[in-house]
Design a protein around this motif. Structure first.
Motif, PDB file in Angstrom:
ATOM      1  N   ILE A  29       8.864  -4.186 -10.745  1.00  0.00           N
ATOM      2  CA  ILE A  29       8.760  -4.986  -9.531  1.00  0.00           C
ATOM      3  C   ILE A  29       9.907  -5.994  -9.545  1.00  0.00           C
ATOM      4  N   THR A  30      10.599  -6.112  -8.445  1.00  0.00           N
ATOM      5  CA  THR A  30      11.701  -7.067  -8.357  1.00  0.00           C
ATOM      6  C   THR A  30      11.142  -8.469  -8.145  1.00  0.00           C
ATOM      7  N   LYS A  32      11.855 -10.441  -5.745  1.00  0.00           N
ATOM      8  CA  LYS A  32      11.528 -10.563  -4.318  1.00  0.00           C
ATOM      9  C   LYS A  32      10.163  -9.936  -4.025  1.00  0.00           C
ATOM     10  N   GLU A  33       9.914  -8.737  -4.589  1.00  0.00           N
ATOM     11  CA  GLU A  33       8.630  -8.070  -4.390  1.00  0.00           C
ATOM     12  C   GLU A  33       7.496  -8.873  -5.021  1.00  0.00           C
ATOM     13  N   GLN A  34       7.759  -9.441  -6.201  1.00  0.00           N
ATOM     14  CA  GLN A  34       6.750 -10.250  -6.877  1.00  0.00           C
ATOM     15  C   GLN A  34       6.365 -11.455  -6.010  1.00  0.00           C
ATOM     16  N   GLN A  36       6.669 -11.705  -2.780  1.00  0.00           N
ATOM     17  CA  GLN A  36       5.995 -11.164  -1.603  1.00  0.00           C
ATOM     18  C   GLN A  36       4.522 -10.857  -1.918  1.00  0.00           C
ATOM     19  N   ILE A  37       4.269 -10.278  -3.079  1.00  0.00           N
ATOM     20  CA  ILE A  37       2.902  -9.933  -3.494  1.00  0.00           C
ATOM     21  C   ILE A  37       2.079 -11.205  -3.707  1.00  0.00           C
ATOM     22  N   VAL A 146      -0.846  -3.812  -1.575  1.00  0.00           N
ATOM     23  CA  VAL A 146       0.558  -3.701  -1.986  1.00  0.00           C
ATOM     24  C   VAL A 146       1.168  -2.391  -1.494  1.00  0.00           C
ATOM     25  N   LEU A 150       1.996  -3.909   2.060  1.00  0.00           N
ATOM     26  CA  LEU A 150       3.360  -4.415   1.854  1.00  0.00           C
ATOM     27  C   LEU A 150       4.396  -3.302   1.697  1.00  0.00           C
ATOM     28  N   ILE A 152       5.088  -1.570  -0.912  1.00  0.00           N
ATOM     29  CA  ILE A 152       5.734  -1.638  -2.223  1.00  0.00           C
ATOM     30  C   ILE A 152       5.001  -0.635  -3.108  1.00  0.00           C
ATOM     31  N   LYS A 154       4.768   0.403  -6.317  1.00  0.00           N
ATOM     32  CA  LYS A 154       4.906   0.181  -7.755  1.00  0.00           C
ATOM     33  C   LYS A 154       3.503   0.075  -8.341  1.00  0.00           C
TER      34      LYS A 154
END
Length: 177
Positions: A29-30, A32-34, A36-37, A146, A150, A152, A154
């Motif tokens: 997880i990047t 940015k994604e973290q 966002q989550i 997620v 979102l 994402i 992952k």
């Protein structure tokens, strides 16, 4: 054993070595994604962020977290004491950070439970409770919010690997991680 005449023949003689399997690629997880989550769950189910934080900071498996009782937390030493009955391998002590200290008044409660049996309301999940979460609640929460929400794609468990990588990048020794 053969030299000491305990066995006549070496039972491993003639066996071929197994080919080494290539480890699975983990698409972490990047940052940015973290973010966002985390921001998403602040709105949808804030207590789930604490669940994810334990995976990230402590590297505890989701199924193990689901089974943690308040009595398994030593607030003075700031550790989780996980018995072998709930772990995949063996009993172990896992350090917790200061910000993971929670108000745990009843040691028979589950750290992450459900407020009442069969409750589906998100604000009643992942709370200190005598009722244990069902096995698939965390996975469903992750998938619905997620993956579907979102977009994402992952795995939730990969937060553990991201946590370990971030600790190493911030200067923690690999032996400590």
């Amino acid at each position: 054993m053969k030299k000491e005449f305990i066995v006549k023949n070496n039972p491993a003689q003639g066996l071929e070595y197994l080919l080494e399997e290539e480890s699975q690629f983990i698409d972490l997880i990047t940052d940015k994604e973290q973010t966002q989550i985390i921001n998403h769950f602040k709105i949808v189910c804030p207590n789930f962020n604490i669940f994810l934080k334990i995976i990230y900071q402590c590297g505890i498996r989701p199924n193990e977290i689901r089974q943690i009782k308040c009595s398994m937390i030593d607030l003075n030493k700031q550790i989780f004491v996980l018995p072998k009955e709930i772990t995949k391998t063996k009993a172990r002590k896992v350090p917790i950070s200061y910000d993971l200290k929670l108000d745990l008044s009843n040691s028979d409660n589950f750290l992450f439970g459900i407020e009442s049996p069969y409750c589906r309301r998100k604000n009643k999940l992942f709370v200190v409770s005598p009722y244990q979460l069902s096995v698939n609640v965390a996975g469903n929460m992750w998938r619905d919010n997620v993956h579907k929400g979102l977009k994402i794609y992952k795995k939730m468990y990969w937060i553990k690997h991201k946590g370990a990588n971030d600790k190493e990048e911030n200067g923690m020794k690999i032996q400590t991680v």
